[in-house]
Motif scaffolding. Structure first.
Motif, PDB file in Angstrom:
ATOM      1  N   MET A 236       0.857  -1.184   0.000  1.00  0.00           N
ATOM      2  CA  MET A 236       0.000   0.000   0.000  1.00  0.00           C
ATOM      3  C   MET A 236       0.891   1.231   0.000  1.00  0.00           C
ATOM      4  SD  MET A 236      -3.075  -0.818   2.692  1.00  0.00           S
ATOM      5  CE  MET A 236      -2.067  -0.392   4.078  1.00  0.00           C
ATOM      6  N   THR A 237       0.388   2.283  -0.576  1.00  0.00           N
ATOM      7  CA  THR A 237       1.125   3.532  -0.574  1.00  0.00           C
ATOM      8  C   THR A 237       0.154   4.684  -0.361  1.00  0.00           C
ATOM      9  OG1 THR A 237       2.724   4.892  -1.755  1.00  0.00           O
ATOM     10  CG2 THR A 237       1.033   3.833  -3.076  1.00  0.00           C
ATOM     11  N   SER A 238       0.692   5.786   0.092  1.00  0.00           N
ATOM     12  CA  SER A 238      -0.125   6.987   0.250  1.00  0.00           C
ATOM     13  C   SER A 238       0.709   8.211  -0.097  1.00  0.00           C
ATOM     14  CB  SER A 238      -0.656   7.109   1.678  1.00  0.00           C
ATOM     15  OG  SER A 238       0.386   7.358   2.577  1.00  0.00           O
ATOM     16  N   GLY A 239       0.020   9.260  -0.496  1.00  0.00           N
ATOM     17  CA  GLY A 239       0.679  10.540  -0.734  1.00  0.00           C
ATOM     18  C   GLY A 239       1.444  10.650  -2.037  1.00  0.00           C
ATOM     19  N   ILE A 240       1.014   9.942  -3.073  1.00  0.00           N
ATOM     20  CA  ILE A 240       1.709  10.046  -4.355  1.00  0.00           C
ATOM     21  C   ILE A 240       1.359  11.383  -5.006  1.00  0.00           C
ATOM     22  CG2 ILE A 240       1.926   9.094  -6.686  1.00  0.00           C
ATOM     23  CD1 ILE A 240       1.416   6.359  -5.523  1.00  0.00           C
ATOM     24  N   SER A 241       2.370  12.170  -5.284  1.00  0.00           N
ATOM     25  CA  SER A 241       2.148  13.471  -5.931  1.00  0.00           C
ATOM     26  C   SER A 241       1.911  13.269  -7.428  1.00  0.00           C
ATOM     27  CB  SER A 241       3.361  14.379  -5.719  1.00  0.00           C
ATOM     28  OG  SER A 241       4.452  13.915  -6.482  1.00  0.00           O
ATOM     29  N   PRO A 242       1.313  14.268  -8.076  1.00  0.00           N
ATOM     30  CA  PRO A 242       1.123  14.161  -9.526  1.00  0.00           C
ATOM     31  C   PRO A 242       2.434  13.953 -10.286  1.00  0.00           C
ATOM     32  CG  PRO A 242      -0.242  15.910  -8.655  1.00  0.00           C
ATOM     33  CD  PRO A 242       0.644  15.452  -7.532  1.00  0.00           C
ATOM     34  N   ALA A 243       3.512  14.574  -9.831  1.00  0.00           N
ATOM     35  CA  ALA A 243       4.802  14.437 -10.513  1.00  0.00           C
ATOM     36  C   ALA A 243       5.321  13.002 -10.422  1.00  0.00           C
ATOM     37  CB  ALA A 243       5.819  15.406  -9.924  1.00  0.00           C
ATOM     38  N   ILE A 244       5.159  12.378  -9.266  1.00  0.00           N
ATOM     39  CA  ILE A 244       5.600  10.996  -9.102  1.00  0.00           C
ATOM     40  C   ILE A 244       4.731  10.068  -9.944  1.00  0.00           C
ATOM     41  CG2 ILE A 244       5.845   9.083  -7.467  1.00  0.00           C
ATOM     42  CD1 ILE A 244       6.577  11.198  -5.353  1.00  0.00           C
ATOM     43  N   ALA A 245       3.433  10.305  -9.933  1.00  0.00           N
ATOM     44  CA  ALA A 245       2.522   9.496 -10.752  1.00  0.00           C
ATOM     45  C   ALA A 245       2.887   9.604 -12.229  1.00  0.00           C
ATOM     46  CB  ALA A 245       1.084   9.936 -10.519  1.00  0.00           C
ATOM     47  N   GLN A 246       3.226  10.798 -12.673  1.00  0.00           N
ATOM     48  CA  GLN A 246       3.608  11.000 -14.070  1.00  0.00           C
ATOM     49  C   GLN A 246       4.878  10.224 -14.405  1.00  0.00           C
ATOM     50  OE1 GLN A 246       1.694  12.825 -16.204  1.00  0.00           O
ATOM     51  NE2 GLN A 246       2.982  12.078 -17.844  1.00  0.00           N
ATOM     52  N   THR A 247       5.844  10.212 -13.501  1.00  0.00           N
ATOM     53  CA  THR A 247       7.073   9.455 -13.723  1.00  0.00           C
ATOM     54  C   THR A 247       6.769   7.967 -13.820  1.00  0.00           C
ATOM     55  OG1 THR A 247       8.345  11.128 -12.520  1.00  0.00           O
ATOM     56  CG2 THR A 247       9.395   8.991 -12.834  1.00  0.00           C
TER      57      THR A 247
END
Length: 74
Positions: free
Chosen positions: A33-44
């Motif tokens: 499980m993960t939490s707090g993924i920023s849009p920039a990390i998701a894009q990468t």
């Protein structure tokens, strides 16, 4: 649970290492499980073409812990 809320941006190396970490959890029978993924990390993650589809993701650690408690109570 891996909390990423402290990371605003990251490079491809870090995302690849997260991918390997989650794959290792899976091999050990651990639901990642993960939490707090920023849009920039998701894009990468998307740009690398790595599949994070089986990883449960939550906006906050509080939501992730609530999910875990509900799952264990059932």
């Amino acid at each position: 649970m891996v909390v990423l809320s402290g990371l605003e941006t990251t490079d491809t190396f870090v995302v690849q290492q997260l991918y390997y970490l989650f794959k290792t959890f899976s091999l050990l029978g651990i639901q990642a499980m993960t939490s707090g993924i920023s849009p920039a990390i998701a894009q990468t993650m998307v740009n690398l073409g790595l599949s994070f589809g089986k990883i449960k993701s939550f906006a906050t650690p509080k939501q992730a812990l609530a999910h875990t408690r509900e799952k264990n109570a059932a």
